[in-house]
Design a protein around this motif. Sequence first.
Motif, PDB file in Angstrom:
ATOM      1  N   GLY A 294      24.695  -7.567  -9.230  1.00  0.00           N
ATOM      2  CA  GLY A 294      24.778  -8.690  -8.127  1.00  0.00           C
ATOM      3  C   GLY A 294      23.748  -8.866  -7.288  1.00  0.00           C
ATOM      4  N   VAL A 295      22.603  -8.186  -7.728  1.00  0.00           N
ATOM      5  CA  VAL A 295      21.189  -8.657  -6.467  1.00  0.00           C
ATOM      6  C   VAL A 295      20.941  -9.908  -6.770  1.00  0.00           C
ATOM      7  N   GLN A 296      20.322 -10.421  -5.418  1.00  0.00           N
ATOM      8  CA  GLN A 296      20.298 -11.955  -5.643  1.00  0.00           C
ATOM      9  C   GLN A 296      18.682 -12.126  -5.702  1.00  0.00           C
ATOM     10  N   ARG A 297      17.890 -11.189  -5.255  1.00  0.00           N
ATOM     11  CA  ARG A 297      16.320 -11.529  -5.405  1.00  0.00           C
ATOM     12  C   ARG A 297      15.615 -10.305  -5.858  1.00  0.00           C
ATOM     13  N   PHE A 298      14.498 -10.402  -6.211  1.00  0.00           N
ATOM     14  CA  PHE A 298      13.619  -9.411  -7.110  1.00  0.00           C
ATOM     15  C   PHE A 298      12.347  -9.944  -6.792  1.00  0.00           C
ATOM     16  N   ILE A 299      11.527  -8.928  -6.065  1.00  0.00           N
ATOM     17  CA  ILE A 299      10.092  -9.021  -5.627  1.00  0.00           C
ATOM     18  C   ILE A 299       9.348  -8.008  -6.480  1.00  0.00           C
ATOM     19  N   HIS A 300       8.456  -8.604  -7.303  1.00  0.00           N
ATOM     20  CA  HIS A 300       7.878  -7.643  -8.377  1.00  0.00           C
ATOM     21  C   HIS A 300       6.372  -7.617  -7.687  1.00  0.00           C
ATOM     22  N   THR A 301       6.054  -6.327  -7.727  1.00  0.00           N
ATOM     23  CA  THR A 301       4.511  -5.917  -7.567  1.00  0.00           C
ATOM     24  C   THR A 301       3.589  -6.151  -8.473  1.00  0.00           C
ATOM     25  N   SER A 302       2.587  -7.014  -8.904  1.00  0.00           N
ATOM     26  CA  SER A 302       1.783  -7.187  -9.912  1.00  0.00           C
ATOM     27  C   SER A 302       0.425  -6.633  -9.548  1.00  0.00           C
ATOM     28  N   SER A 303      -0.507  -7.275  -9.674  1.00  0.00           N
ATOM     29  CA  SER A 303      -1.656  -6.863  -9.377  1.00  0.00           C
ATOM     30  C   SER A 303      -2.828  -8.074  -9.826  1.00  0.00           C
ATOM     31  N   ILE A 304      -3.800  -7.883  -9.098  1.00  0.00           N
ATOM     32  CA  ILE A 304      -5.044  -8.892  -9.139  1.00  0.00           C
ATOM     33  C   ILE A 304      -5.662  -8.621 -10.588  1.00  0.00           C
ATOM     34  N   ALA A 305      -5.413  -7.640 -11.159  1.00  0.00           N
ATOM     35  CA  ALA A 305      -5.621  -7.184 -12.499  1.00  0.00           C
ATOM     36  C   ALA A 305      -5.075  -7.985 -13.621  1.00  0.00           C
ATOM     37  N   VAL A 306      -4.166  -8.930 -13.170  1.00  0.00           N
ATOM     38  CA  VAL A 306      -3.669  -9.878 -14.442  1.00  0.00           C
ATOM     39  C   VAL A 306      -4.552 -11.210 -14.235  1.00  0.00           C
TER      40      VAL A 306
ATOM     41  N   ASP B 139      -0.215  -5.810   5.292  1.00  0.00           N
ATOM     42  CA  ASP B 139      -0.346  -7.265   4.907  1.00  0.00           C
ATOM     43  C   ASP B 139       0.378  -7.494   3.511  1.00  0.00           C
ATOM     44  N   VAL B 140       0.353  -6.612   2.412  1.00  0.00           N
ATOM     45  CA  VAL B 140       0.819  -6.987   1.204  1.00  0.00           C
ATOM     46  C   VAL B 140       2.103  -6.689   1.586  1.00  0.00           C
ATOM     47  N   ALA B 141       2.542  -5.493   2.243  1.00  0.00           N
ATOM     48  CA  ALA B 141       4.030  -5.540   2.536  1.00  0.00           C
ATOM     49  C   ALA B 141       4.762  -6.677   3.449  1.00  0.00           C
ATOM     50  N   ARG B 142       3.639  -7.414   4.175  1.00  0.00           N
ATOM     51  CA  ARG B 142       4.411  -8.528   4.754  1.00  0.00           C
ATOM     52  C   ARG B 142       4.460  -9.607   3.916  1.00  0.00           C
ATOM     53  N   GLY B 143       3.609  -9.733   2.952  1.00  0.00           N
ATOM     54  CA  GLY B 143       3.510 -10.659   1.992  1.00  0.00           C
ATOM     55  C   GLY B 143       4.772 -10.789   0.995  1.00  0.00           C
ATOM     56  N   MET B 144       5.139  -9.522   0.630  1.00  0.00           N
ATOM     57  CA  MET B 144       6.411  -9.374   0.041  1.00  0.00           C
ATOM     58  C   MET B 144       7.642  -9.703   0.544  1.00  0.00           C
ATOM     59  N   ILE B 145       7.858  -9.508   1.913  1.00  0.00           N
ATOM     60  CA  ILE B 145       8.969  -9.838   2.795  1.00  0.00           C
ATOM     61  C   ILE B 145       9.011 -11.508   2.847  1.00  0.00           C
ATOM     62  N   LEU B 146       7.684 -12.144   2.946  1.00  0.00           N
ATOM     63  CA  LEU B 146       7.723 -13.342   3.107  1.00  0.00           C
ATOM     64  C   LEU B 146       7.903 -14.152   1.728  1.00  0.00           C
TER      65      LEU B 146
ATOM     66  N   SER C   3      10.065 -12.892  -0.400  1.00  0.00           N
ATOM     67  CA  SER C   3      11.458 -13.281  -0.728  1.00  0.00           C
ATOM     68  C   SER C   3      12.166 -14.211   0.316  1.00  0.00           C
ATOM     69  N   GLU C   4      11.555 -14.559   1.325  1.00  0.00           N
ATOM     70  CA  GLU C   4      12.194 -15.413   2.127  1.00  0.00           C
ATOM     71  C   GLU C   4      11.666 -16.976   1.937  1.00  0.00           C
ATOM     72  N   ARG C   5      10.444 -17.041   1.279  1.00  0.00           N
ATOM     73  CA  ARG C   5       9.611 -18.419   1.352  1.00  0.00           C
ATOM     74  C   ARG C   5       9.203 -18.740  -0.039  1.00  0.00           C
ATOM     75  N   GLY C   6       9.226 -17.674  -0.828  1.00  0.00           N
ATOM     76  CA  GLY C   6       8.542 -17.962  -1.980  1.00  0.00           C
ATOM     77  C   GLY C   6       9.362 -18.690  -2.983  1.00  0.00           C
ATOM     78  N   ARG C   7       8.713 -19.060  -4.226  1.00  0.00           N
ATOM     79  CA  ARG C   7       9.410 -19.867  -4.842  1.00  0.00           C
ATOM     80  C   ARG C   7       9.625 -19.210  -6.237  1.00  0.00           C
ATOM     81  N   ARG C   8      10.951 -19.383  -6.894  1.00  0.00           N
ATOM     82  CA  ARG C   8      11.232 -18.702  -8.055  1.00  0.00           C
ATOM     83  C   ARG C   8      10.190 -18.966  -9.195  1.00  0.00           C
ATOM     84  N   GLY C   9       9.772 -17.453  -9.746  1.00  0.00           N
ATOM     85  CA  GLY C   9       8.869 -17.340 -10.926  1.00  0.00           C
ATOM     86  C   GLY C   9       7.440 -17.499 -10.593  1.00  0.00           C
ATOM     87  N   GLU C  10       7.100 -17.971  -9.249  1.00  0.00           N
ATOM     88  CA  GLU C  10       5.624 -18.027  -8.968  1.00  0.00           C
ATOM     89  C   GLU C  10       4.948 -16.745  -8.484  1.00  0.00           C
TER      90      GLU C  10
END
Length: 348
Positions: free
Chosen positions: A119-131, A223-230, A232-239
């Motif tokens: 039942g988790v509502q949101r999932f923030i995945h850490t990728s990489s500039i490698a992609v 800053d990356v950590a803050r970006g992950m929290i942001l 989760s709050e403001r990001g669009r699904r699948g972006e």
Amino acid sequence: MPVEPVFLARPRIAFVTGATGLLGNNLVRELLADGWQVRALVRTLEKGREQFPNGDIEIIKGDMLNVSDFEAVLKGVDTVFHTAAYFRDAYKGGKHWEELYAVNVDGTRLLLECARRQGVQRFIHTSSIAVLYGHPGQQIDETMLRAEEDADDYYRSKILSDQVVLSFLNDHPDFWATIVLPGWMHGPGDKGPTSAGQTFLDVAHGRLPGIPPGSFSIVDARDVARGMILASERGRRGERYLAAGQHMTMAELIPLIARITGARSPTRKLPLPLLYLIAAGNEAFSRITGKHVLLSWATVRTIAREAGRSHYNPRKSEQELGLKFRSPIETLQDEANWFQENGYPLSR
């Protein structure tokens, strides 16, 4: 007249994989500062307690090779922040594809499945500039994806793990996830240390014989950590959202670290053929002794292939998430202070 009961909203609960890593431990601290409750996945309880001695988080022992073992603790979690990855050993010589695939690809797939079941509502995945991939000097954004044939094994594993996330979203319209792409992370809290932290210490202790070629995108782990929290709050699904920081060549970075730490910066430039020669010798030595190499063939190939390809466009993350970046000087100064205060004496 009876008093109406007051119901207070409960704190949000985060589950952080890779919680003792450079990104993970900074993310835990950012989440706590924002009022989240945190469940932190660690591979050893000792390391977890050493990293988080105050007891203000729930430490969960587990491994991305056995995700089902900790599935139960995902129940009640609002957001999973997935920072764990198999990375460092992939650049220490030898072949590591099975481990890379098991952790970065299969592990991500299983974590998504377990999160949705619980039942988790949101999932923030850490990728990489490698992609991502562009021409040298070109401004690279989130749309410029790297082809698998242009990727080493680590890069390929990150490409495939992103595909796992996006395929899962396609198969499960009720689930929400987004992807954050960090650059080369520096900053405080680098207990590992990571390759970034080791480079910092090598410069500080005068261990580099010269300045290697290549460039990187330097970003503060906070800053990356803050970006992950942001996200989760403001990001669009699948972006995808870049958290890559500032382009710097090694010829710019190494003297800056030396100045901050009071070390003497090397001035001689190390030619690429010499690095390949050193790497070949290291790999041969590793095969004989079984020890990890200091400079692997894969690392030198990455340096050569990615030179100049570290100019990333932060516009999407800045506009949609409101993400801001510290200057490299502030990041490196804080990194120096943290090393000095945590048992890594510097020359300054």
